[in-house]
Design an enzyme around this catalytic site. Structure first.
Site, PDB file in Angstrom:
ATOM      1  N   ARG A   1       0.820  -1.214   0.000  1.00 29.46           N
ATOM      2  CA  ARG A   1       0.000   0.000   0.000  1.00 29.46           C
ATOM      3  C   ARG A   1       0.857   1.268   0.000  1.00 29.46           C
ATOM      4  NH1 ARG A   1      -5.400   0.248   1.218  1.00 29.46           N
ATOM      5  NH2 ARG A   1      -6.451  -1.758   1.371  1.00 29.46           N
TER       6      ARG A   1
ATOM      7  N   TYR B   1       0.782 -13.140  -0.761  1.00 30.17           N
ATOM      8  CA  TYR B   1       1.259 -12.772  -2.097  1.00 30.17           C
ATOM      9  C   TYR B   1       2.482 -11.872  -1.952  1.00 30.17           C
ATOM     10  CZ  TYR B   1      -1.879  -8.814  -1.026  1.00 30.17           C
ATOM     11  OH  TYR B   1      -2.538  -7.757  -0.421  1.00 30.17           O
TER      12      TYR B   1
END
Length: 227
Positions: A107, A219
């Site tokens: 992010r 991931y």
């Protein structure tokens, strides 16, 4: 005719993206953020084709792609035994099917790419340490009351967008009954250096581990340096 003036409360991913889109549409944007500096926060985020197509139209896709990872496949696993239940290819196959690439990214890297792009657009003014306290609106526009390092400040705009998070001042004023409520579900996020994991778990595969009463998604992020 002068450009429409738009104020945006909050310079997170939503606020930064809105600012870029509005500037592209010819608006003059003032982006207000209560924090003194935009720091790294959160963990990973998955961006599907609908999001990456937007990034391309805003001209920031290449910046994002440099720090992202493009998964080659996804797998659904039994969380207790590690056996594969389902899965399929991603990469070029997913891009052909959905009309855009699928990527995963930290992010903070996504926010940083958007922030760099915002700072290059002359019609966007970013004001850090400017907290929205209240606002009034009528047919002429919106009058904002702000709090900054020097005390109180004011700003007028044609419109105001609330991108100021869970405890949004904008939403609280427009819909005071819509208060956040805990739904007894919690998500824990963390990043792990790839060196700390078995090699078989550090490839470009998005994994969904299913367990009793919980699930785990893994991931790669940070251009593959972390999971």
């Amino acid at each position: 005719m002068s450009a429409r003036s738009i104020a945006i409360a909050g310079a997170g991913i939503g606020g930064l993206t809105a600012a870029l889109a509005l500037a592209k549409a010819g608006c003059a944007v003032t982006l207000l953020e209560r924090a003194e500096v935009l720091e790294e926060a959160g963990a990973g985020v998955q961006l599907a084709a609908n999001a990456t197509r937007c990034l391309k139209s805003l001209g920031v896709y290449q910046r994002v792609a440099e720090q992202a990872v493009f998964p080659t496949a996804f797998a659904v696993l039994d969380g207790r035994h590690g056996t594969r239940l389902s899965g399929g290819p991603m990469g070029a196959a997913a891009e052909d099917r959905f009309g855009g690439p699928f990527l995963v990214i930290h992010r903070a890297d996504l926010q940083s790419a958007l922030l760099d792009a915002v700072r290059e657009v002359p019609s966007i003014t970013l004001k850090l340490r400017h907290a929205l306290e209240s606002f009034t609106h009528d047919t002429a526009g919106v009058a904002l009351k702000l709090r900054n390092a020097d005390g109180e400040a004011t700003l007028t705009a044609d419109a105001l967008i609330g991108a100021d998070g869970l405890r949004s001042v904008v939403r609280g004023a427009l819909q005071p009954q819509a208060k956040p409520s805990f739904r007894h579900r919690a998500a824990w996020r963390a990043t792990v250096p790839v060196e700390a994991l078995p090699a078989r778990l550090t490839d470009k595969v998005t994994r969904l581990w299913l367990g009793p009463g919980a699930h785990l998604v893994t991931y790669p992020v940070k251009a593959g340096r972390a999971i």
